[in-house]
Design an enzyme around this catalytic site. Structure first.
Site, PDB file in Angstrom:
ATOM      1  N   GLU A 234       7.526  20.099 -27.278  1.00  0.00           N
ATOM      2  CA  GLU A 234       7.168  18.710 -26.994  1.00  0.00           C
ATOM      3  C   GLU A 234       6.613  18.486 -25.591  1.00  0.00           C
ATOM      4  O   GLU A 234       6.053  17.428 -25.322  1.00  0.00           O
ATOM      5  CB  GLU A 234       8.372  17.797 -27.229  1.00  0.00           C
ATOM      6  CG  GLU A 234       9.492  17.967 -26.220  1.00  0.00           C
ATOM      7  CD  GLU A 234      10.223  16.662 -25.966  1.00  0.00           C
ATOM      8  OE1 GLU A 234       9.952  15.683 -26.663  1.00  0.00           O
ATOM      9  OE2 GLU A 234      11.043  16.632 -25.043  1.00  0.00           O
TER      10      GLU A 234
ATOM     11  N   ASN B  69      11.738  13.561 -27.801  1.00  0.00           N
ATOM     12  CA  ASN B  69      11.425  12.195 -27.388  1.00  0.00           C
ATOM     13  C   ASN B  69       9.994  12.035 -26.872  1.00  0.00           C
ATOM     14  O   ASN B  69       9.498  10.916 -26.743  1.00  0.00           O
ATOM     15  CB  ASN B  69      12.422  11.712 -26.322  1.00  0.00           C
ATOM     16  CG  ASN B  69      12.481  12.620 -25.111  1.00  0.00           C
ATOM     17  OD1 ASN B  69      12.676  13.826 -25.237  1.00  0.00           O
ATOM     18  ND2 ASN B  69      12.329  12.050 -23.935  1.00  0.00           N
ATOM     19  N   HIS B  70       9.312  13.145 -26.574  1.00  0.00           N
ATOM     20  CA  HIS B  70       7.907  13.071 -26.154  1.00  0.00           C
ATOM     21  C   HIS B  70       6.944  13.412 -27.298  1.00  0.00           C
ATOM     22  O   HIS B  70       5.759  13.666 -27.051  1.00  0.00           O
ATOM     23  CB  HIS B  70       7.649  14.022 -24.979  1.00  0.00           C
ATOM     24  CG  HIS B  70       8.420  13.684 -23.745  1.00  0.00           C
ATOM     25  ND1 HIS B  70       8.429  12.425 -23.184  1.00  0.00           N
ATOM     26  CD2 HIS B  70       9.230  14.450 -22.964  1.00  0.00           C
ATOM     27  CE1 HIS B  70       9.201  12.426 -22.105  1.00  0.00           C
ATOM     28  NE2 HIS B  70       9.695  13.639 -21.952  1.00  0.00           N
TER      29      HIS B  70
END
Length: 259
Positions: free
Chosen positions: A41, A69-70
């Site tokens: 990510e 989360n990215h």
């Protein structure tokens, strides 16, 4: 027979991608790795992942890419996630319209391996579906013996709790996101391989891959700053899980740091 599955910590920027490409093939040959999973990510410079950085990882010897989360930091990745089966994003995004998928199954010929990707809730994103209840609902529907989970989470307590909750129910649980390899690779009592965090593949002289002066000044001034990745000598953190294909249980979990 045992299946040897290598799980690689978050790959950071061009430097991390290049280091992985230089070292992964020989490592796989030396340790007779059957399947390679890495968290990608942060593989694109400037954060996130792009189709180009994803393809670089695949052509370097990675079989499955997990995210976190990215995952959607770069808009150009969205259609790629829909079109490419072996790159997965956290499955607990609540909307059915979210691009991509949260799991994939790799057919090894003699067995199948299912790889799952979930994100924690503590200090990341409270709008995600509860990862524990999601796993509780999902487990009875899985029809493969070999199941591995990349649990992308901030809190070590949440990761540890997930590992113990899934002990005996999946083959391995490995944490990602914090970029620091923990010294707790083990086989839990029920036969699940576990490590709290795989660590990072990227620049050693940095703060989690970011140029150290940027982060230090941010702590000194409390002012926002654009994160630029360091481009210097690297390391690769990874954990090798041996999985018994007849039972789906882990027989050994060993961590490595390549420099």
């Amino acid at each position: 027979m045992n299946l040897r599955i290598l799980c690689i910590g978050d790959v950071v920027g061009t430097a991390g991608c290049t280091f992985l490409r230089e070292h992964l093939p020989s490592f796989k040959k030396l340790h007779k790795v059957d399947l390679t999973i890495c968290n990608g990510e942060n593989s694109a410079d400037g954060n996130g992942i792009t189709p180009r950085s994803a393809e670089y990882l695949f052509t370097s010897g990675v079989d499955v890419i997990t995210l976190g989360n990215h995952a959607f930091r770069r808009p150009e990745i969205q259609s790629y996630l829909d079109d490419t089966p072996y790159i997965i994003r956290p499955m607990n995004y609540p909307s059915p319209l979210t691009p991509g998928r949260g799991m994939c199954t790799v057919d090894m010929g003699y067995t199948q391996v299912t790889v799952l990707n979930l994100m924690g809730q503590e200090n990341i994103d409270a709008h995600l579906e509860n990862p524990f209840t999601m796993m509780e609902r999902l487990l009875p529907k899985l029809d493969t013996k070999l199941v591995l989970l990349d649990f992308h989470a901030e809190a070590t307590s949440e990761k540890r709790a997930m590992g113990l909750y899934l002990d005996g129910k999946v083959s391995a649980v490995f944490g990602t996101h914090t970029h620091v390899m923990t010294a707790d690779a083990e086989v839990l009592p029920g036969g699940t391989g576990y490590i709290t965090d795989l660590g990072m593949t990227g620049p050693v002289d940095s703060v989690l891959g970011v140029k150290k002066d940027i982060i230090i000044n941010r702590f000194l001034t409390k002012l926002p700053a654009r994160f630029d990745y360091e481009n210097s000598a690297c390391k690769m953190n990874c954990t090798l899980f041996n999985i018994d294909t007849s039972t789906g249980k882990c027989t050994d979990a060993t961590s490595f740091e390549l420099r």
